[in-house]
Design an enzyme around this catalytic site. Structure first.
Site, PDB file in Angstrom:
ATOM      1  N   ASP A   1       0.832  -1.201   0.000  1.00 36.64           N
ATOM      2  CA  ASP A   1       0.000   0.000   0.000  1.00 36.64           C
ATOM      3  C   ASP A   1       0.870   1.257   0.000  1.00 36.64           C
ATOM      4  O   ASP A   1       0.543   2.250   0.643  1.00 36.64           O
ATOM      5  CB  ASP A   1      -0.919  -0.012   1.237  1.00 36.64           C
ATOM      6  CG  ASP A   1      -2.070   0.980   1.120  1.00 36.64           C
ATOM      7  OD1 ASP A   1      -2.393   1.376  -0.011  1.00 36.64           O
ATOM      8  OD2 ASP A   1      -2.632   1.353   2.161  1.00 36.64           O
TER       9      ASP A   1
ATOM     10  N   CYS B   1     -24.939 -13.361  -2.879  1.00 33.07           N
ATOM     11  CA  CYS B   1     -24.864 -12.582  -1.636  1.00 33.07           C
ATOM     12  C   CYS B   1     -24.625 -11.099  -1.930  1.00 33.07           C
ATOM     13  O   CYS B   1     -23.799 -10.737  -2.771  1.00 33.07           O
ATOM     14  CB  CYS B   1     -23.749 -13.123  -0.745  1.00 33.07           C
ATOM     15  SG  CYS B   1     -23.570 -12.228   0.812  1.00 33.07           S
TER      16      CYS B   1
END
Length: 357
Positions: A141, A198
């Site tokens: 990151d 879902c």
């Protein structure tokens, strides 16, 4: 190369990574979707997302000579977590708990950037000791790299509808890191997706930031609003933020796969500063020196004291809707009504207005 790949994965597990996989770095199929996401402005003020253009999808342009990514997963659920951890976290979001601050799980311990980069570097050192100097660069990151896309291609999991990576054995509560390298290691195969029909993450998002399956409008996301956004939090979102003062875990808490989330094998991500049960009023009273000292080594520190106070002011304002005893809260807000920061004063004034209704 096959034997070296096996050895690298074993070393990675010794260093605390829950899984280590290898992939090539062809992300050309991601380019059109990334350009469309940027064109819609879904990245908000995260200018760094656009600054490097398509270099994010072209690792070999970032690190010349790159042909492989050694992608890693590191679980971050605190070591002492038990089977009831998800219910406890959901309880923190209940209106009756709104006097307490909710900090995203990943941010309650040590800054993951330092933990993963250090261990990836140790992995690189072991490889160099085995084969001699080689070309590489480690990330977590921290550079224009499409980490989720690389991790998905490497077989660490599949991209969920909330855009995070999901793993059948570990849910989504883990950090990703990678080593871009010029070693021609054998690659691993991706895994199939298992979200099916879902839509739990989409349905539960307080600000409806997941505007379609696999598409996040960061400008609406509470994690963006409380961490990346530098200015005023838009009025339309303030009441929806509740008591979340740094990040938001809702899409993960309600994802069925996170019943399989794994506690970390490291103590780096254990809770510090009582951030799993901290009072909004107490956190709001911290001076800048207390903020910097108390959160040394924490990922929270990067937003600075001003935005920290901005976020907590919103949380304090939202206690009004929960019917929380307001005497102490109003006093805390009034104590910062004349704060030197115009940003803090604005959000304190808004919070006081909520208690005046």
């Amino acid at each position: 190369m096959v034997a070296l790949a096996v050895t690298i994965k074993a070393w990675g597990r010794e260093l605390g990574f829950a899984d280590v996989r290898i992939t090539d770095v062809d992300l050309s199929q991601q380019e059109a979707g990334f350009e469309a996401w940027l064109a819609h402005g879904y990245h908000g003020e995260m200018d760094y997302m656009a600054a490097h253009g398509l270099k994010r999808a072209r690792p070999a342009e970032l690190v010349p000579g790159t042909i492989r990514s050694i992608s890693v997963r590191m679980d971050y659920l605190p070591q002492d977590s038990d089977a009831a951890w998800r219910q406890r976290e959901k309880n923190r979001l209940h209106p009756n708990a709104s006097h307490s601050a909710t900090v995203s799980l990943y941010a309650r311990g040590r800054d993951y950037h330092k933990v993963l980069r250090s261990r990836l570097q140790q992995l690189a050192d072991r490889i160099a000791a085995e084969i001699g100097p080689f070309g590489y660069r480690v990330f977590t990151d921290s550079a224009p790299v499409m980490e989720v896309a690389l991790a998905q291609k490497a077989g660490l999991g599949w991209r969920g509808k909330h855009t995070l990576l999901l793993n059948r054995e570990a849910g989504s509560l883990f950090f990703l890191g990678e080593m871009l390298t010029d070693i021609p290691l054998p690659t691993d195969a991706p895994v199939t997706a298992h979200c099916g029909q879902c839509s739990a993450c989409i349905d539960v998002c307080p600000t409806k930031a997941i505007i379609a399956p696999y598409t996040l409008d960061a400008r609406r996301c509470i994690s963006y609003l409380t961490i990346e956004l530098k200015g005023s939090i838009p009025l339309e979102f303030r009441s929806l933020i509740g008591n979340r003062v740094y990040g938001c875990d809702d899409c993960q808490l309600f994802c069925p796969w996170n019943k399989f989330a794994q506690p970390s094998t490291l103590n780096d991500f254990d809770v510090r500063n009582g951030l799993d049960n901290a009072s909004l009023v107490t956190l709001f009273s911290w001076t800048e020196a207390q903020f910097n000292e108390g959160l040394q080594g924490s990922p929270i520190r990067r937003i600075g004291h001003e935005r920290w106070l901005r976020n907590i002011a919103v949380g304090l304002g939202n206690t009004a809707a929960a019917g929380v005893n307001a005497v102490e809260i109003i006093a805390a807000l009034q104590a910062r009504a004349d704060d030197p920061s115009a940003l803090v004063r604005e959000h304190v004034a808004w919070a006081l207005e909520q208690h005046a209704v």
